[in-house]
Motif scaffolding. Structure first.
Motif, PDB file in Angstrom:
ATOM      1  N   LEU A   1       0.821  -1.203   0.000  1.00  0.00           N
ATOM      2  CA  LEU A   1       0.000   0.000   0.000  1.00  0.00           C
ATOM      3  C   LEU A   1       0.861   1.263   0.000  1.00  0.00           C
ATOM      4  O   LEU A   1       0.536   2.247  -0.671  1.00  0.00           O
ATOM      5  CB  LEU A   1      -0.928  -0.007   1.219  1.00  0.00           C
ATOM      6  CG  LEU A   1      -1.944  -1.172   1.283  1.00  0.00           C
ATOM      7  CD1 LEU A   1      -2.714  -1.122   2.595  1.00  0.00           C
ATOM      8  CD2 LEU A   1      -2.894  -1.125   0.091  1.00  0.00           C
ATOM      9  N   LEU A   2       1.972   1.220   0.753  1.00  0.00           N
ATOM     10  CA  LEU A   2       2.865   2.377   0.826  1.00  0.00           C
ATOM     11  C   LEU A   2       3.459   2.715  -0.535  1.00  0.00           C
ATOM     12  O   LEU A   2       3.747   3.885  -0.824  1.00  0.00           O
ATOM     13  CB  LEU A   2       3.986   2.092   1.832  1.00  0.00           C
ATOM     14  CG  LEU A   2       5.037   3.199   2.020  1.00  0.00           C
ATOM     15  CD1 LEU A   2       4.398   4.435   2.647  1.00  0.00           C
ATOM     16  CD2 LEU A   2       6.180   2.704   2.899  1.00  0.00           C
ATOM     17  N   LEU A   3       3.650   1.725  -1.377  1.00  0.00           N
ATOM     18  CA  LEU A   3       4.265   1.939  -2.683  1.00  0.00           C
ATOM     19  C   LEU A   3       3.518   2.973  -3.525  1.00  0.00           C
ATOM     20  O   LEU A   3       4.127   3.659  -4.353  1.00  0.00           O
ATOM     21  CB  LEU A   3       4.323   0.614  -3.459  1.00  0.00           C
ATOM     22  CG  LEU A   3       5.328  -0.436  -2.971  1.00  0.00           C
ATOM     23  CD1 LEU A   3       5.091  -1.752  -3.687  1.00  0.00           C
ATOM     24  CD2 LEU A   3       6.754   0.045  -3.198  1.00  0.00           C
ATOM     25  N   PHE A   4       2.221   3.111  -3.325  1.00  0.00           N
ATOM     26  CA  PHE A   4       1.425   4.011  -4.156  1.00  0.00           C
ATOM     27  C   PHE A   4       1.456   5.450  -3.659  1.00  0.00           C
ATOM     28  O   PHE A   4       1.040   6.358  -4.391  1.00  0.00           O
ATOM     29  CB  PHE A   4      -0.028   3.509  -4.221  1.00  0.00           C
ATOM     30  CG  PHE A   4      -0.176   2.212  -4.952  1.00  0.00           C
ATOM     31  CD1 PHE A   4      -0.330   2.184  -6.322  1.00  0.00           C
ATOM     32  CD2 PHE A   4      -0.136   0.998  -4.262  1.00  0.00           C
ATOM     33  CE1 PHE A   4      -0.463   0.987  -7.004  1.00  0.00           C
ATOM     34  CE2 PHE A   4      -0.271  -0.204  -4.929  1.00  0.00           C
ATOM     35  CZ  PHE A   4      -0.425  -0.221  -6.308  1.00  0.00           C
ATOM     36  N   LEU A   5       1.954   5.687  -2.434  1.00  0.00           N
ATOM     37  CA  LEU A   5       1.940   7.029  -1.867  1.00  0.00           C
ATOM     38  C   LEU A   5       2.798   8.023  -2.655  1.00  0.00           C
ATOM     39  O   LEU A   5       2.374   9.166  -2.886  1.00  0.00           O
ATOM     40  CB  LEU A   5       2.383   6.969  -0.397  1.00  0.00           C
ATOM     41  CG  LEU A   5       2.258   8.254   0.411  1.00  0.00           C
ATOM     42  CD1 LEU A   5       0.808   8.750   0.402  1.00  0.00           C
ATOM     43  CD2 LEU A   5       2.726   8.034   1.843  1.00  0.00           C
ATOM     44  N   PRO A   6       4.018   7.665  -3.108  1.00  0.00           N
ATOM     45  CA  PRO A   6       4.841   8.646  -3.835  1.00  0.00           C
ATOM     46  C   PRO A   6       4.256   9.109  -5.159  1.00  0.00           C
ATOM     47  O   PRO A   6       4.731  10.102  -5.724  1.00  0.00           O
ATOM     48  CB  PRO A   6       6.165   7.888  -4.068  1.00  0.00           C
ATOM     49  CG  PRO A   6       6.208   6.851  -3.022  1.00  0.00           C
ATOM     50  CD  PRO A   6       4.783   6.438  -2.827  1.00  0.00           C
ATOM     51  N   LEU A   7       3.237   8.419  -5.681  1.00  0.00           N
ATOM     52  CA  LEU A   7       2.672   8.823  -6.958  1.00  0.00           C
ATOM     53  C   LEU A   7       2.111  10.243  -6.908  1.00  0.00           C
ATOM     54  O   LEU A   7       2.043  10.927  -7.936  1.00  0.00           O
ATOM     55  CB  LEU A   7       1.572   7.843  -7.372  1.00  0.00           C
ATOM     56  CG  LEU A   7       2.031   6.413  -7.711  1.00  0.00           C
ATOM     57  CD1 LEU A   7       0.834   5.530  -8.015  1.00  0.00           C
ATOM     58  CD2 LEU A   7       3.005   6.419  -8.884  1.00  0.00           C
ATOM     59  N   VAL A   8       1.758  10.709  -5.701  1.00  0.00           N
ATOM     60  CA  VAL A   8       1.191  12.051  -5.584  1.00  0.00           C
ATOM     61  C   VAL A   8       2.255  13.131  -5.806  1.00  0.00           C
ATOM     62  O   VAL A   8       1.921  14.287  -6.094  1.00  0.00           O
ATOM     63  CB  VAL A   8       0.527  12.250  -4.205  1.00  0.00           C
ATOM     64  CG1 VAL A   8      -0.585  11.228  -3.999  1.00  0.00           C
ATOM     65  CG2 VAL A   8       1.560  12.138  -3.072  1.00  0.00           C
ATOM     66  N   SER A   9       3.542  12.780  -5.659  1.00  0.00           N
ATOM     67  CA  SER A   9       4.619  13.766  -5.809  1.00  0.00           C
ATOM     68  C   SER A   9       5.406  13.591  -7.096  1.00  0.00           C
ATOM     69  O   SER A   9       6.449  14.229  -7.279  1.00  0.00           O
ATOM     70  CB  SER A   9       5.573  13.675  -4.613  1.00  0.00           C
ATOM     71  OG  SER A   9       6.175  12.397  -4.550  1.00  0.00           O
ATOM     72  N   LEU A  10       4.916  12.733  -8.000  1.00  0.00           N
ATOM     73  CA  LEU A  10       5.611  12.498  -9.265  1.00  0.00           C
ATOM     74  C   LEU A  10       4.892  13.231 -10.396  1.00  0.00           C
ATOM     75  O   LEU A  10       3.676  13.420 -10.349  1.00  0.00           O
ATOM     76  CB  LEU A  10       5.667  10.997  -9.560  1.00  0.00           C
ATOM     77  CG  LEU A  10       6.464  10.140  -8.568  1.00  0.00           C
ATOM     78  CD1 LEU A  10       6.442   8.683  -9.000  1.00  0.00           C
ATOM     79  CD2 LEU A  10       7.903  10.630  -8.446  1.00  0.00           C
ATOM     80  N   PRO A  11       5.619  13.661 -11.434  1.00  0.00           N
ATOM     81  CA  PRO A  11       7.077  13.584 -11.591  1.00  0.00           C
ATOM     82  C   PRO A  11       7.803  14.584 -10.685  1.00  0.00           C
ATOM     83  O   PRO A  11       7.242  15.603 -10.290  1.00  0.00           O
ATOM     84  CB  PRO A  11       7.293  13.910 -13.067  1.00  0.00           C
ATOM     85  CG  PRO A  11       6.123  14.762 -13.434  1.00  0.00           C
ATOM     86  CD  PRO A  11       4.968  14.235 -12.625  1.00  0.00           C
ATOM     87  N   ILE A  12       9.047  14.272 -10.374  1.00  0.00           N
ATOM     88  CA  ILE A  12       9.838  15.077  -9.441  1.00  0.00           C
ATOM     89  C   ILE A  12      10.203  16.418 -10.075  1.00  0.00           C
ATOM     90  O   ILE A  12      10.614  16.491 -11.226  1.00  0.00           O
ATOM     91  CB  ILE A  12      11.117  14.325  -9.047  1.00  0.00           C
ATOM     92  CG1 ILE A  12      10.763  13.063  -8.251  1.00  0.00           C
ATOM     93  CG2 ILE A  12      12.057  15.214  -8.256  1.00  0.00           C
ATOM     94  CD1 ILE A  12      11.931  12.159  -7.992  1.00  0.00           C
ATOM     95  N   ALA A  13      10.034  17.485  -9.304  1.00  0.00           N
ATOM     96  CA  ALA A  13      10.427  18.828  -9.741  1.00  0.00           C
ATOM     97  C   ALA A  13      10.829  19.624  -8.514  1.00  0.00           C
ATOM     98  O   ALA A  13      10.315  19.404  -7.413  1.00  0.00           O
ATOM     99  CB  ALA A  13       9.290  19.516 -10.479  1.00  0.00           C
ATOM    100  N   LEU A  14      11.765  20.541  -8.687  1.00  0.00           N
ATOM    101  CA  LEU A  14      12.242  21.359  -7.577  1.00  0.00           C
ATOM    102  C   LEU A  14      11.518  22.685  -7.547  1.00  0.00           C
ATOM    103  O   LEU A  14      11.302  23.315  -8.584  1.00  0.00           O
ATOM    104  CB  LEU A  14      13.747  21.621  -7.700  1.00  0.00           C
ATOM    105  CG  LEU A  14      14.666  20.399  -7.616  1.00  0.00           C
ATOM    106  CD1 LEU A  14      16.107  20.846  -7.709  1.00  0.00           C
ATOM    107  CD2 LEU A  14      14.435  19.634  -6.332  1.00  0.00           C
TER     108      LEU A  14
END
Length: 773
Positions: free
Chosen positions: A74-87
Motif C-alpha cells: 500500500l505504501l508503494l502508491f503514496l509517492p505517486l502524488v509527488s511524481l514527476p519530481i520537480a524542484l
C-alpha cells in the motif's frame, strides 16, 4: 522467482542513483557547482536511506514479514502524488555563508518521499526472499550485489545515455514511469512471499554459499553493531573526502566525482558476491602503504603529474573500500538480523556524510578530513578479522584411517601449515604498518611548527574521539592508541603549506580559498582549488595593473580600452568578484556592481593586506552577495552597458549562467547597445560552441578571441592564456573591435545542443585535455 527478486533489487537501485544524479543536476548550478553541494546531497540521500532501512527493520520486526508485505504494498502508491519530481526554487536566498539548511529543506520537500520508498527495497526484498522456500534463501546477501550493480549501471548510464539526450523534465517523467514498473515488480515479490514461504521456517540458518565465517544467530552485541557502523563509516567518509580533494585541489575535471562513487559501489559488488574473488589479505597488507603514501602526497601539496596522482588516489581509495566492505561481509549476521545489519551499515554511511558535508568544513581549514580518515583506516587494521578458507576438514574431524602415527603426523603438519599461514599474514601486515607509520611520523615531524600548537583543537578533539571509538570497538592494542594520538596531533599542526607560500586559508560551503605569496613577482594570488582567481603585483608601480586573464594586452583589456575610449560605459556589472581585478579598468564617471556567491571571496578581496584593487578603484562600486542570476533578476531593466561574466567555480562555469534563459535575462538588463563579455578560459570544457548555438538561436552577434601564444616576457609579467566571447544585439555594437583581426565571430560550423534550464550536456563539450597541464 530468483530472477524476479533480482530484477526488483536492480530496478530499485537504478532508480535510487538516477534520481540522485537528476536532482543534483537540478541543484548543483544554483550553488556555484561547489563540491560541497554534491557532498550535502549525498548526506541527504544517505539520511533518507537510513530512514528507509529503519522502516524496513522495524516494520518486519513488529508486523512480521507477511503482514509487512501487505502494508508495504500500500505504501508503494503514496509517492505517486509527488511524481514527476520537480524542484521548487521559491524562497531561495544565498546571502548566508552556509546554504546547507535551505538545500536540505529543498531536498526534503521535493524528493524525500519517493526516495524513501525506493530506498526500502534493498533490505526488504532480501528479507522477503529469505522467507521463501527457494534453495538460496538461507543466504540472501548475494542479492546485495545485484542491488549495487543496478546502482553502478544507473551511475554510469546517466552522463552517457540519459543526460545528453533527455531534458530534466523528460528524465523526471521517465523516472516516474520506471517507478510504476518497480511497483509491479515489488507486488510480484510480495505475491511470491505469500505463495512460496513456508508457514513455519526453521531458525537454524546454515550458510552454504560463503566460505567466510559469520556471526551466529544470537542477537548482535553492541560491539558487533558498532563494528558494522564504523566499517561502513570509514569508506563512506573516504568517498566524499577523496571526491572533494580530487575535484577541488588536484584536478577540477567535470564528472570526476562520479569515478570514486563507481569504485565505491564496485567494492560492495565484489565483496558481497556469492563467491568473492578479491585477495582480501593481500589488499589488507597493502592498505597501510597506500594510506601513508596518499597522506604524505596530500600534506606535501604534490599536484603534478595529474595523470599519475589521480589514478593513485583512486586505486588507494578502492583498496581501502574493498578491505572495509570485505570485513563487513565477513562479519554479517544470519538472515534473522538481515534488516538490522543493513540499518547499521546505513547509519555508518550517514555518519560519514555528516562528518564530511557538515562537520569538516567547520572543523578543518583545508580538506584535512581526507588524510585523517586515511590515517584511521591504517590504524584500524591492527586487529584484522582473519579467515582461513576451509578447503577440507581438519584431521580431528575426520575418521582416522590407516596407521595412527601417520594420522597424528598429518594433523601436526596441518596445524603447523595453518599457523604459518596466519603468522605470515600478520607478519606482512605488521611489516607494512611499521614502514608506513615510520614514514608518516618522519614526514609529519618535518612540517611541525610549534606556533601552530594552539590552532585546530576542535578538529583534533573530534579526530581523537574517532580514534578512541575505533580503539574500543575493535579492541585495538594500546600502542595503536598511543601512536594514533601522536600522529593526529602532528597531522593537525602540519604547516608545510606555509613554507610553500600559503599566507591564509579560508574554508566554507563553497570550497577552500588560499592566499598565496609568489616570490617570482612578487605577487599575492587567490587560488580556489586548482583555479587562479586573481593575482596582484606587490610592486607599487604595478599594483593596479590587471594580471592573469585580465591583462591589458589580453582580450578583456582590449575590450575595455575600446569601450572606455568611446565613453560608452556608465554602468558595469561583473558576475564573479575574485580579487576585484576588473575594478582596475573602472573610470570616475562609471558605476560598478559585482555579484558574488561566496562571502569569503568578498572578505578576501576587501582585505588590503593582500589585495587593493577594490580599495583603489576609481569608480564607486557595490558587491551584491548571492547567486548572480537570481540577484540580477531584481535589477531594473536597461541598466547596464556592459555585463562581464567571470563566475568560475574551480575550473568550470556554473551551467545555469550560460543557458538560453540566462542570456535572455542578461539582455533585458542591458541597454540597447550593451555587450556581454564571458570568460570561457577553461582546461576541460569548451564553451565556445555552446555560446555559438545560443547566439544563433537568440539572433546575437558574436566575437571571440583565444589568446594563448604568450611570449616569455608576458608570462614573466603575470599574464596567462585566456579566451573570451563577446555577445551583442548587432555587430556594430562592438565598435572598432569588429575590425580587429584578433577578434573573430564564432564559426557556424561548431554546433552544440541548445542549453536551457531544462537541458545541458557537459560530456558533449569536454575537451580532449592534456592531463599534464
Amino acid at each position: 522467482m530468483l530472477i524476479l527478486f533480482s530484477l526488483t533489487l536492480f530496478m530499485s537501485a537504478f532508480l535510487l542513483f538516477s534520481v540522485q544524479l537528476m536532482v543534483a543536476k537540478m541543484i548543483l548550478p544554483l550553488l556555484g557547482g561547489s563540491p560541497a553541494v554534491w557532498n550535502t546531497c549525498q548526506f541527504f540521500f544517505q539520511g533518507a536511506l537510513l530512514c528507509g532501512y529503519a522502516y524496513a527493520h522495524l516494520s518486519t520486526r513488529y508486523l512480521g514479514t507477511r503482514r509487512q508485505a501487505i502494508a508495504h504494498s500500500l505504501l508503494l502508491f503514496l509517492p505517486l502524488v509527488s511524481l514527476p519530481i520537480a524542484l521548487s526554487k521559491t524562497g531561495l536566498s544565498l546571502e548566508n555563508t552556509n546554504p546547507i539548511p535551505w538545500l536540505l529543506g529543498l531536498l526534503i520537500s521535493s524528493v524525500a518521499l519517493p526516495f524513501f520508498v525506493v530506498s526500502t527495497s534493498a533490505p526488504l526484498i532480501q528479507k522477503w526472499f529469505a522467507e521463501t522456500d527457494h534453495p538460496s534463501s538461507k543466504e540472501p546477501y548475494f542479492l546485495y550485489s545485484a542491488s549495487n550493480f543496478g546502482s553502478l549501471l544507473g551511475l554510469i548510464s546517466y552522463p552517457i545515455l540519459i543526460e545528453p539526450y533527455l531534458s530534466l523534465s523528460e528524465q523526471s517523467t521517465l523516472w516516474a514511469v520506471a517507478y510504476i514498473i518497480l511497483i509491479l515488480f515489488t507486488l510480484g515479490c510480495a505475491i511470491c512471499l505469500w505463495k512460496f514461504s513456508p508457514q513455519v521456517k526453521s531458525k537454524n540458518y546454515h550458510f552454504s554459499v560463503s566460505k567466510q565465517p559469520v556471526i551466529s544467530d544470537k542477537n548482535p552485541t553492541w560491539q558487533q553493531q558498532a563494528q558494522w557502523t564504523l566499517l561502513s563509516f570509514i569508506p563512506s567518509s573516504l568517498l566524499l573526502g577523496v571526491t572533494t580533494y580530487l575535484t577541488t585541489d588536484l584536478a577540477a575535471i567535470p564528472l570526476l566525482w562520479a569515478i570514486p562513487l563507481i569504485l565505491y559501489l564496485l567494492s560492495f559488488i565484489l565483496t558481497f558476491a556469492r563467491n568473492p574473488r578479491l585477495p582480501h589479505q593481500i589488499l589488507m597488507t597493502l592498505v597501510p602503504l597506500f594510506s601513508s603514501t596518499l597522506i604524505i602526497l596530500f600534506l606535501a601539496k604534490v599536484m603534478r603529474p595529474v595523470a599519475l596522482l589521480v589514478p593513485l588516489h583512486l586505486v588507494g581509495f578502492f583498496a581501502i573500500a574493498c578491505v572495509f566492505h570485505g570485513e563487513l561481509s565477513r562479519r554479517r549476521p544470519s538472515v534473522a538480523h538481515l534488516t538490522e545489519f543493513y540499518l547499521w551499515i546505513s547509519l555508518g554511511g550517514v555518519f560519514g556524510g555528516l562528518f564530511n558535508a557538515i562537520a569538516a568544513p567547520i572543523l578543518f581549514p583545508s580538506v584535512l578530513e581526507y588524510p585523517l580518515i586515511l590515517l584511521l583506516a591504517l590504524l584500524t587494521l591492527n586487529n584484522p578479522r582473519e579467515a582461513i578458507s576451509p578447503q577440507k576438514d581438519p584431521p580431528l574431524l575426520q575418521t582416522p584411517q590407516g596407521d595412527l602415527d601417520t594420522w597424528f603426523s598429518q594433523l601436526r603438519k596441518d596445524q603447523q601449515s595453518r599457523k604459518a599461514q596466519k603468522l605470515g599474514i600478520q607478519f606482512n601486515l605488521k611489516t607494512t604498518q611499521i614502514i608506513s607509520l615510520s614514514l608518516l611520523f618522519g614526514a609529519l615531524l618535518v612540517g611541525f611548527t610549534a606556533r601552530n600548537i594552539s590552532q585546530g583543537w576542535f578538529g583534533n578533539l573530534f579526530a581523537i574521539a574517532l580514534l578512541i571509538a575505533l580503539y574500543i570497538t575493535f579492541s585495538l592494542p594500546r600502542p595503536s592508541l598511543a601512536i594514533g594520538l601522536t600522529l593526529i596531533l602532528l597531522l593537525g599542526q602540519f604547516s608545510l603549506g606555509n613554507m610553500s607560500g600559503v599566507l591564509q586559508t579560508e574554508r566554507n560551503f563553497f570550497g577552500v580559498n588560499r592566499i598565496v605569496y609568489d616570490r617570482r613577482g612578487p605577487y599575492h594570488s587567490l587560488v580556489h582549488g586548482t583555479t587562479l582567481h586573481g593575482r596582484q603585483s606587490l610592486d607599487p608601480q604595478r599594483s593596479q595593473e590587471p594580471l592573469t586573464y585580465f591583462h591589458p594586452t589580453g582580450p578583456i583589456g582590449q575590450a575595455f580600452e575600446q569601450l572606455n575610449s568611446s565613453d560608452r560605459l556608465q554602468n558595469v556589472a561583473v558576475l564573479g568578484l575574485g580579487i576585484g581585478t576588473l575594478a582596475a579598468y573602472a573610470q570616475p564617471n562609471q558605476t560598478w556592481t559585482f555579484y558574488e556567491i561566496d562571502p569569503i571571496v568578498e572578505k578576501i578581496a576587501r582585505d588590503t593586506r593582500y589585495f587593493t584593487f577594490l580599495a583603489q578603484a576609481k569608480a564607486p562600486f557595490s558587491v551584491i552577495l548571492g547567486d548572480a542570476r537570481l540577484r540580477l533578476e531584481q535589477t531594473p531593466n536597461n541598466t547596464y552597458d556592459l555585463l562581464v561574466m567571470d563566475a568560475f567555480s574551480s575550473d568550470s562555469i556554473p551551467v545555469h549562467l550560460v543557458t538560453q534563459e540566462a542570456l535572455k535575462l542578461y539582455l533585458t538588463k542591458l541597454r540597447e547597445r550593451g555587450i556581454i563579455a564571458i570568460n570561457i578560459s577553461n582546461r576541460y570544457i569548451n564553451l565556445e560552441p555552446v555560446l555559438g548555438t545560443l547566439a544563433q538561436t537568440l539572433g546575437l552577434a558574436t566575437l571571440q578571441q583565444l589568446d594563448r601564444d604568450l611570449s616569455p616576457e608576458e608570462k614573466a609579467l603575470g599574464k596567462t592564456p585566456s579566451q573570451w566571447v563577446l555577445l551583442a544585439r548587432k555587430p556594430e555594437d562592438f565598435g572598432n573591435l569588429s575590425a580587429d583581426a584578433r577578434w573573430q565571430p564564432i564559426p557556424n560550423t561548431e554546433k552544440a545542443p541548445l542549453w536551457t534550464d531544462d537541458f545541458s550536456d557537459l560530456v558533449g563539450v569536454l575537451r580532449l585535455f592534456d592531463m599534464q597541464r
